[in-house]
Design an enzyme around this catalytic site. Structure first.
Site, PDB file in Angstrom:
ATOM      1  N   SER A  19       0.835  -1.216   0.000  1.00  0.00           N
ATOM      2  CA  SER A  19       0.000   0.000   0.000  1.00  0.00           C
ATOM      3  C   SER A  19       0.862   1.254   0.000  1.00  0.00           C
ATOM      4  O   SER A  19       1.857   1.334   0.732  1.00  0.00           O
ATOM      5  CB  SER A  19      -0.882   0.038   1.247  1.00  0.00           C
ATOM      6  N   TYR A 156     -10.263   3.284 -16.460  1.00  0.00           N
ATOM      7  CA  TYR A 156     -10.272   3.966 -15.151  1.00  0.00           C
ATOM      8  C   TYR A 156     -11.683   4.504 -14.852  1.00  0.00           C
ATOM      9  O   TYR A 156     -12.084   4.615 -13.695  1.00  0.00           O
ATOM     10  CB  TYR A 156      -9.226   5.087 -15.137  1.00  0.00           C
ATOM     11  N   LYS A 163     -11.744  10.881  -8.882  1.00  0.00           N
ATOM     12  CA  LYS A 163     -10.482  11.600  -8.633  1.00  0.00           C
ATOM     13  C   LYS A 163     -10.621  13.077  -9.005  1.00  0.00           C
ATOM     14  O   LYS A 163     -10.017  13.934  -8.350  1.00  0.00           O
ATOM     15  CB  LYS A 163      -9.327  10.964  -9.418  1.00  0.00           C
TER      16      LYS A 163
HETATM   17  P1  NAD Z   1      -4.369  -0.236  -1.623  1.00  0.00           P
HETATM   18  O1  NAD Z   1      -5.349  -1.243  -2.093  1.00  0.00           O
HETATM   19  O2  NAD Z   1      -3.178  -0.714  -0.906  1.00  0.00           O
HETATM   20  O3  NAD Z   1      -5.075   0.898  -0.760  1.00  0.00           O
HETATM   21  C1  NAD Z   1      -6.431   1.244  -0.894  1.00  0.00           C
HETATM   22  C2  NAD Z   1      -6.967   1.355   0.513  1.00  0.00           C
HETATM   23  O4  NAD Z   1      -8.335   1.816   0.497  1.00  0.00           O
HETATM   24  C3  NAD Z   1      -6.961  -0.001   1.246  1.00  0.00           C
HETATM   25  O5  NAD Z   1      -6.243   0.118   2.453  1.00  0.00           O
HETATM   26  C4  NAD Z   1      -8.442  -0.247   1.542  1.00  0.00           C
HETATM   27  O6  NAD Z   1      -8.644  -0.916   2.771  1.00  0.00           O
HETATM   28  C5  NAD Z   1      -8.961   1.191   1.602  1.00  0.00           C
HETATM   29  N1  NAD Z   1     -10.422   1.239   1.499  1.00  0.00           N
HETATM   30  C6  NAD Z   1     -11.209   0.830   0.468  1.00  0.00           C
HETATM   31  N2  NAD Z   1     -12.504   0.993   0.805  1.00  0.00           N
HETATM   32  C7  NAD Z   1     -12.532   1.515   2.067  1.00  0.00           C
HETATM   33  C8  NAD Z   1     -13.568   1.894   2.963  1.00  0.00           C
HETATM   34  N3  NAD Z   1     -14.872   1.773   2.646  1.00  0.00           N
HETATM   35  N4  NAD Z   1     -13.211   2.383   4.187  1.00  0.00           N
HETATM   36  C9  NAD Z   1     -11.910   2.521   4.533  1.00  0.00           C
HETATM   37  N5  NAD Z   1     -10.888   2.172   3.726  1.00  0.00           N
HETATM   38  C10 NAD Z   1     -11.204   1.677   2.507  1.00  0.00           C
HETATM   39  O7  NAD Z   1      -3.930   0.547  -2.969  1.00  0.00           O
HETATM   40  P2  NAD Z   1      -3.076   1.889  -3.181  1.00  0.00           P
HETATM   41  O8  NAD Z   1      -2.674   1.866  -4.589  1.00  0.00           O
HETATM   42  O9  NAD Z   1      -2.077   2.061  -2.128  1.00  0.00           O
HETATM   43  O10 NAD Z   1      -4.201   3.014  -3.068  1.00  0.00           O
HETATM   44  C11 NAD Z   1      -4.112   4.124  -2.201  1.00  0.00           C
HETATM   45  C12 NAD Z   1      -4.553   5.392  -2.904  1.00  0.00           C
HETATM   46  O11 NAD Z   1      -3.619   5.716  -3.920  1.00  0.00           O
HETATM   47  C13 NAD Z   1      -5.915   5.306  -3.583  1.00  0.00           C
HETATM   48  O12 NAD Z   1      -6.590   6.539  -3.417  1.00  0.00           O
HETATM   49  C14 NAD Z   1      -5.533   5.130  -5.044  1.00  0.00           C
HETATM   50  O13 NAD Z   1      -6.545   5.554  -5.928  1.00  0.00           O
HETATM   51  C15 NAD Z   1      -4.334   6.031  -5.087  1.00  0.00           C
HETATM   52  N6  NAD Z   1      -3.464   5.859  -6.257  1.00  0.00           N
HETATM   53  C16 NAD Z   1      -2.948   4.639  -6.551  1.00  0.00           C
HETATM   54  C17 NAD Z   1      -2.153   4.496  -7.667  1.00  0.00           C
HETATM   55  C18 NAD Z   1      -1.583   3.142  -8.039  1.00  0.00           C
HETATM   56  O14 NAD Z   1      -1.219   2.957  -9.198  1.00  0.00           O
HETATM   57  N7  NAD Z   1      -1.476   2.211  -7.118  1.00  0.00           N
HETATM   58  C19 NAD Z   1      -1.858   5.596  -8.488  1.00  0.00           C
HETATM   59  C20 NAD Z   1      -2.387   6.840  -8.147  1.00  0.00           C
HETATM   60  C21 NAD Z   1      -3.200   6.960  -7.033  1.00  0.00           C
END
Ligand code: NAD
Length: 256
Positions: A19, A156, A163
């Site tokens: 994460s 997406y 977003k």
């Molecule tokens: P991840 O799956 O590790 O993290 C997503 C988190 O959201 C998880 O911990 C999950 O438990 C939490 N979540 C989902 N529904 C929830 C709810 N109802 N209540 C509380 N928590 C909830 O994946 P990640 O990639 O680390 O994502 C983290 C952020 O980064 C997100 O906003 C994602 O859109 C953003 N992001 C990710 C990327 C990528 O490529 N991985 C790129 C840009 C932005």
């Protein structure tokens, strides 16, 4: 002395050691911050407990961001334990898998509402819970966004709309909370292989595309995102608010 010595931070969004929130937590810990974690549901508790324990953090609070009562009890607990808060990291998003493939025009009402609720509205609810705890010393709030909120990225879909809403919310929150000494910013990360990312159809192709086309000719790491998060959560960025900063190997600047 670390950049965040004496600061208290709440991290939302650790699901596992991949994460982005976990990389940010490690970076903040290295700079001396004391951290608390929330986790979404019992299924994740043990994993988050082990990770948090590895950096000496014992304060773990369940919170499903779609439930107001969970949010109230999260900030109630922080107030009880710490009395104040300096840092909030919001790293949460969710959309049904079916919405992250196929045509955007097929987005359902329910899928739209869920993606918006978890991925955009939750930042507003969290900021509302956090600011009374930040008012006396000022504070820093960040969230995580993606280029798909500004440009069309295949599959997406509704998450791009969420977003866009999230990035607009960052600006409105920055304006509301600025007079209270609270900075609100977003980091727009390039694609990173995490649990959430693997839900996006064709994600591996996106990684290959960035490698070929970005100015740095590579993908970025969660550690690079975490270093920019550190900048935004420390005094180094005291004059910056309402911004979205890209950590994407420069991909977003390319027109053709
Ligand atoms: P991840 O799956 O590790 O993290 C997503 C988190 O959201 C998880 O911990 C999950 O438990 C939490 N979540 C989902 N529904 C929830 C709810 N109802 N209540 C509380 N928590 C909830 O994946 P990640 O990639 O680390 O994502 C983290 C952020 O980064 C997100 O906003 C994602 O859109 C953003 N992001 C990710 C990327 C990528 O490529 N991985 C790129 C840009 C932005």
């Amino acid at each position: 002395m670390g950049l965040l010595e004496g600061k208290k931070g709440l991290i939302l969004g650790v699901a596992n050691n991949k994460s982005i929130a976990w990389s940010i937590a490690r970076e903040l810990h290295k700079e001396g911050a004391e951290l608390a974690f929330s986790y979404a549901g019992e299924r994740l508790e043990e994993r988050v407990r082990i990770l948090a324990g590895s950096i000496g953090a014992g304060l773990l609070i369940p919170c499903d961001v779609t439930r107001d009562e969970d949010i109230d009890s999260l900030f109630g607990k922080i107030r009880e334990e710490w009395g104040a808060l300096d840092i909030l990291v919001h790293s949460i998003a969710f959309a049904n898998k079916d919405e992250l493939k196929g045509a955007f025009v097929d987005t359902t009402r329910q899928g739209f509402a869920l993606a918006m609720d978890v991925s955009a509205y939750s930042l507003i609810a969290m900021a509302r819970g956090a600011y009374p705890l930040m008012e006396s010393n000022g504070g820093k709030i960040i969230t995580m966004t993606y280029l798909g909120g500004r440009k069309v990225i295949p599959n997406y879909n509704v998450m791009g709309v969420a977003k866009a809403g999230l990035e607009a919310s960052v600006k409105y929150l920055a304006a509301d909370l600025g007079p209270k000494g609270i900075n609100v910013n977003a980091v727009s990360a390039g694609p990173i292989k995490t649990l959430a990312a693997m839900g996006i159809s064709g994600f591996k192709e996106i990684l290959g595309h960035i490698q070929d086309r970005s100015p740095l000719k590579r993908n970025i790491t969660a550690e690079e995102v975490a270093k920019t998060a550190l900048y935004l959560l420390s005094d180094l960025s005291s004059g910056v608010t309402g911004e979205t900063i890209y950590v994407d190997a420069g991909y977003n600047i390319i027109g053709m």
